[in-house]
Enzyme design. Structure first.
Site, PDB file in Angstrom:
ATOM      1  N   HIS A  70       0.931  -1.203  -0.323  1.00  0.00           N
ATOM      2  CA  HIS A  70      -0.159  -0.376  -0.171  1.00  0.00           C
ATOM      3  C   HIS A  70       1.222   1.335  -0.091  1.00  0.00           C
ATOM      4  O   HIS A  70       0.689   2.466  -1.014  1.00  0.00           O
ATOM      5  CB  HIS A  70      -1.459   0.346   1.283  1.00  0.00           C
ATOM      6  CG  HIS A  70      -2.181  -1.607   1.503  1.00  0.00           C
ATOM      7  ND1 HIS A  70      -1.824  -2.452   2.339  1.00  0.00           N
ATOM      8  CD2 HIS A  70      -2.892  -1.210   0.464  1.00  0.00           C
ATOM      9  CE1 HIS A  70      -2.848  -2.437   2.170  1.00  0.00           C
ATOM     10  NE2 HIS A  70      -3.407  -1.999   1.337  1.00  0.00           N
ATOM     11  N   SER A 102      -2.880  -7.975   2.753  1.00  0.00           N
ATOM     12  CA  SER A 102      -3.340  -8.215   4.323  1.00  0.00           C
ATOM     13  C   SER A 102      -3.831  -9.151   4.708  1.00  0.00           C
ATOM     14  O   SER A 102      -3.533  -9.401   6.179  1.00  0.00           O
ATOM     15  CB  SER A 102      -4.699  -6.961   4.382  1.00  0.00           C
ATOM     16  OG  SER A 102      -4.189  -5.999   3.530  1.00  0.00           O
TER      17      SER A 102
END
Ligand code: PAF
Length: 296
Positions: free
Chosen positions: A50, A199
């Site tokens: 990210h 994630s």
């Protein structure tokens, strides 16, 4: 010139916004000043992948907005939604350090004050692979991303190529809705052992974490088979090699044209000049996705 401590400077600057109204107001002030806006939509549980999107957005825009929102409408499995990692405090620290201007972290009711019944005509790009395995998933992605684009009206929006098909679906939604912005596709970030950053990786046991890099290793090995071996042979090689690994089970491995997302039968079917092999693998109950590009 005074020396500015970059980290402190940024941390003094980032604002957390919880409402659409606050977000629109903040963005409007920058727009009127003629500044460009980069948006990085995320579901939080942020990792270096990210942050690479944020860094790119920082380099290419005056203002960077990151949304952190676990979007319920894109989860077709309630357990997946329930167990999706939520780490707001750590996310805010990471975004502050990365020099983000605004973190938009709304509650579900803020985004969906009433049910969103929109059905997007996403067409063939959304019908295969993730679209076939996760009914409703891409419609949910189109719902939230179109809302974010509407709130922020960014000049550019940044997405990671780990979710390769998602980018094609978002481009289609942008075309349908007539948004005027650039979709920036950013390369997959990997751990040193090759595992794609995700994630979901935090849910892997230490044993599973050791096994999971096999996915990328096998995909990389398959590169040498193209174009000498047929599409079917490459598919069998990948599925067999992954499934032969204790603890890994392939859900699908599909080789598609890099633009249309349509499965190819021969390499010459990839008229865009590249094919992408997209894989979904269960490592225990953790569903991991990855892909590799075959340039032809
Ligand atoms: O890729 C994701 O994290 C999500 O699908 C996105 C684009 C943030 C929409 O919720």
């Amino acid at each position: 010139m005074p020396i500015v401590n970059e980290q402190f400077y940024h941390s003094a600057q980032m604002k957390v916004l919880r409402t659409v109204r606050e977000l629109r107001e903040a963005i409007n002030s920058h727009r009127s000043a003629g500044e460009t806006i980069g948006l990085v939509p995320t579901m939080g549980a942020l990792h270096a992948g990210h942050i690479s999107l944020v860094d790119r957005a920082r380099n290419e825009n005056d203002v960077v907005v990151v949304s952190v929102f676990v979007n319920p409408t894109q989860f077709n499995n309630p357990d997946d939604l329930r167990t999706y990692p939520r780490t707001e405090e750590a996310d805010c620290r990471a975004l502050t350090d990365a020099g983000v201007d605004y973190a938009f972290i709304p509650a579900v009711e803020e985004i969906y004050p009433e049910p969103d019944n929109r059905q997007f005509d996403l067409g063939p790009v959304a019908e295969v692979m993730e679209g076939a395995m996760r009914p409703g998933h891409f419609n949910g992605v189109a719902q939230i991303v179109s809302k974010l684009f509407d709130f922020v009206r960014p000049d550019r929006a940044y997405f990671g190529e780990k979710d390769y098909q998602q980018i094609a679906v978002i481009r289609r939604m942008v075309e349908l809705e007539g948004f005027d912005l650039e979709i920036v596709a950013c390369p997959i970030m990997r751990h040193p052992d090759g595992l794609a950053m995700s994630s979901r990786n935090v849910r892997l046991t230490p044993q599973q974490r050791q096994t999971a890099p096999t996915i990328h290793r096998v995909l990389s090995e398959s590169l040498a088979m193209v174009p000498a071996r047929s599409v079917d042979e490459v598919k069998s090689f990948v599925v067999d090699a992954i499934d032969a690994t204790d603890g890994l089970r392939t859900e699908y491995y599909e080789i598609v044209d890099s633009l249309t997302m349509q499965p190819i039968a021969t390499w010459s079917d990839a008229t865009s000049g590249a094919a992408v092999g997209c894989v979904t693998v269960y490592c225990g109950d953790v569903r991991l996705i990855d892909n590799i590009t075959y340039r032809l």
